[in-house]
Design a protein around this motif. Sequence first.
Motif, short mmCIF file in Angstrom:
data_model
loop_
_atom_site.label_atom_id
_atom_site.label_comp_id
_atom_site.label_asym_id
_atom_site.label_seq_id
_atom_site.Cartn_x
_atom_site.Cartn_y
_atom_site.Cartn_z
N LYS A 108 0.81 -1.22 0.00
CA LYS A 108 0.00 0.00 0.00
C LYS A 108 0.84 1.25 0.00
CE LYS A 108 -4.12 -1.92 2.26
NZ LYS A 108 -5.08 -1.79 3.40
N TYR A 109 2.06 1.14 0.44
CA TYR A 109 2.88 2.33 0.55
C TYR A 109 4.01 2.33 -0.48
CZ TYR A 109 0.37 2.13 4.92
OH TYR A 109 -0.62 2.03 5.86
N THR A 110 3.71 1.79 -1.64
CA THR A 110 4.67 1.78 -2.74
C THR A 110 4.12 2.60 -3.89
OG1 THR A 110 3.74 -0.21 -3.74
CG2 THR A 110 5.48 -0.53 -2.11
N PHE A 111 5.01 2.93 -4.80
CA PHE A 111 4.62 3.74 -5.95
C PHE A 111 3.55 3.04 -6.77
CE2 PHE A 111 5.15 4.94 -10.40
CZ PHE A 111 5.07 6.32 -10.32
N ASP A 112 3.75 1.74 -7.02
CA ASP A 112 2.77 0.99 -7.81
C ASP A 112 1.46 0.82 -7.05
OD1 ASP A 112 4.36 0.53 -10.13
OD2 ASP A 112 5.50 -0.96 -9.00
N GLY A 113 1.54 0.52 -5.77
CA GLY A 113 0.32 0.30 -5.00
C GLY A 113 -0.55 1.55 -4.92
N VAL A 114 0.06 2.68 -4.61
CA VAL A 114 -0.70 3.93 -4.53
C VAL A 114 -1.20 4.34 -5.91
CG1 VAL A 114 -0.55 6.38 -3.95
CG2 VAL A 114 0.56 4.69 -2.48
N GLY A 115 -0.37 4.16 -6.93
CA GLY A 115 -0.78 4.56 -8.27
C GLY A 115 -1.95 3.75 -8.78
N ASN A 116 -1.91 2.42 -8.56
CA ASN A 116 -3.02 1.58 -9.01
C ASN A 116 -4.31 1.92 -8.28
OD1 ASN A 116 -1.28 0.27 -10.71
ND2 ASN A 116 -0.96 -1.51 -9.37
N PHE A 117 -4.19 2.17 -6.96
CA PHE A 117 -5.39 2.51 -6.18
C PHE A 117 -5.99 3.83 -6.64
CE2 PHE A 117 -7.44 4.51 -2.53
CZ PHE A 117 -8.34 3.52 -2.15
N ASP A 118 -5.14 4.80 -6.90
CA ASP A 118 -5.62 6.13 -7.28
C ASP A 118 -6.19 6.12 -8.70
OD1 ASP A 118 -5.76 9.02 -6.63
OD2 ASP A 118 -4.45 9.15 -8.40
N THR A 119 -5.59 5.24 -9.58
CA THR A 119 -6.06 5.19 -10.97
C THR A 119 -7.51 4.75 -11.06
OG1 THR A 119 -3.83 4.71 -11.76
CG2 THR A 119 -5.64 4.11 -13.21
N ASN A 120 -7.94 3.87 -10.17
CA ASN A 120 -9.32 3.37 -10.23
C ASN A 120 -10.36 4.46 -9.99
OD1 ASN A 120 -8.58 0.80 -10.86
ND2 ASN A 120 -8.61 0.04 -8.76
N PHE A 121 -9.96 5.61 -9.40
CA PHE A 121 -10.89 6.71 -9.15
C PHE A 121 -10.88 7.74 -10.26
CE2 PHE A 121 -9.90 5.02 -4.96
CZ PHE A 121 -11.18 4.84 -4.42
N SER A 122 -10.08 7.47 -11.29
CA SER A 122 -9.97 8.44 -12.39
C SER A 122 -11.22 8.38 -13.26
CB SER A 122 -8.72 8.13 -13.22
OG SER A 122 -8.67 8.94 -14.37
N ASN A 123 -11.62 9.55 -13.77
CA ASN A 123 -12.77 9.66 -14.68
C ASN A 123 -12.38 9.31 -16.11
OD1 ASN A 123 -14.47 10.53 -12.60
ND2 ASN A 123 -13.79 12.67 -12.86
N ASN A 124 -11.08 9.07 -16.37
CA ASN A 124 -10.61 8.82 -17.73
C ASN A 124 -10.60 7.34 -18.10
OD1 ASN A 124 -10.12 11.57 -18.16
ND2 ASN A 124 -8.11 11.41 -17.17
N ILE A 125 -10.96 6.46 -17.17
CA ILE A 125 -10.93 5.04 -17.47
C ILE A 125 -12.33 4.46 -17.41
CG2 ILE A 125 -8.59 4.78 -16.53
CD1 ILE A 125 -9.83 3.52 -14.06
N THR A 126 -12.53 3.37 -18.12
CA THR A 126 -13.82 2.68 -18.12
C THR A 126 -13.80 1.58 -17.07
OG1 THR A 126 -13.11 1.07 -19.78
CG2 THR A 126 -14.03 3.15 -20.60
N ASP A 127 -14.92 0.90 -16.94
CA ASP A 127 -14.97 -0.19 -15.98
C ASP A 127 -14.05 -1.33 -16.37
OD1 ASP A 127 -16.80 1.19 -14.47
OD2 ASP A 127 -18.56 0.23 -15.40
N LYS A 128 -13.88 -1.53 -17.69
CA LYS A 128 -12.97 -2.58 -18.13
C LYS A 128 -11.52 -2.30 -17.78
CE LYS A 128 -15.77 -4.04 -22.10
NZ LYS A 128 -15.78 -4.25 -23.56
#
Length: 479
Positions: free
Chosen positions: A113-133
């Motif tokens: 949870k406290y790594t660059f990849d972990g935080v980035g993946n978690f934050d990406t899911n809240f982006s309005n630029n991606i679809t559910d897929k």
Amino acid sequence: MFNYKSICLLAIVGLLGACKVKQEIPQNRPMLAMPQKFTQQSDSLQVGLPVARVFFKDSVLITLIDSAINNNFDLQMALQKIEMARAGVRFTQGLGKPDLAGNFAIGQQKFGKYTFDGVGNFDTNFSNNITDKQKIPQPIVPDFYLGVQSSWEIDIWGKLKSQKASAAAKLLASESGKSLVVSELVAQIASAYYELLILDNELDFLEENIVLQERAVELTRILKQAGQANQLGVDLLNAQLLSSKALKIDVKQEIIDAESKINFLVGRYPQSIARPKVIWANVIPPKLTSGVPSSLLENRPDIKQAEYELLSNNANLFTAKAAFYPSLNITGAVGLQAFKALLFLNPSSFAMNTFGGLTAPLLNRRQIISDLMAAKADQKMAYTNYQKTIVNSFTEVYNHLNLIQNTNDMYDLKVQEVDVLRQSINNSSELFRSGRATYIEVITAQKNALQSQIELINLKKRQYGAVIGLYKSLGGGWR
């Protein structure tokens, strides 16, 4: 911008290709010039050596040679060495060409949870630029991949080409090594075979002398009873008879040893060798002319083997020196990749990457420096061995030519000596019967005659050994 980068890349590759790795030739010793003739009396008329079946002309010997070529253990191992060298050539045929490999992989990852990849993946899911897929599974991220990967080392300096040349030279050297084994094999079988023919005659000769000595012992016993001889004469003649019988047993053992040697060379267990019965005086060595010394370079398998080994070491040295220069490698992959199985075959899962770069050793180059030092030493050793092999081959021919001449001269003199000593046996026996010679003179005459005939037979062996040795030293027998 793209054209500018392409031009720069091509310019760099062109500059690298313009550079060359310097070839290095050993300077520790110049190549020795081969003399024009072997000896002052040697001829220069023979162009090529006859093959074994033409040179020896003995059907029994040729059958033994053919069996040895099919079954000899050393020759079988030499053939496997050729296969190993051929495998090396096959391997180097792929050098300088792109490698292509298929790849199918399934995996998963869990980032902290406290790594660059972990935080980035978690934050990406809240982006309005991606679809559910496109939402990343949490907390474990699967990975599915199906595609092909390729790598290609561009041969800028000729390093890979020199590796191919080295492998090809090793193959040729191993084939020459096989020819050398065949040449040695033919010479050994021929020497042992003719030794058998001579030993057969030596055995017959000893049996004839044993009969004569038995008669001499019996005659001395009769004379002793008549008061014309004593027990000392009987004992001395009987001792000479026992010595001849022991010598006969020794010759029988030599025959067994010669037969066992041939059987081993043929690749079979000990057994009797069927052979013709030839009078030893009629066992005439085949004729052979020496030819020109330069023909050794074509005929001698060991010279050709040393030459190919030198070429291989030259190529290895080139490879070792090229290791100091940068290498250009291009890698790439193309395929389908996704973190959801249902999306794996989706056209949008198409992925690819390409990468090209120059790599060159800068620090801690001890490995390639040591490889270069070893390659230089190997090349100098191969160069010296090549010269050594040439000088040795010339020396062998020179020695055998002189051995043939001197042995023939000795043989002619020994024949005359045997004739004289044979006559002395008859003369001493007649004189002994009439009381004008002692038994000591009879014993001496028989002993000298026996010794001279044994020496004559041994000279016949040396004649054959010299001619067969010359045939082998000229590079015959392997074709």
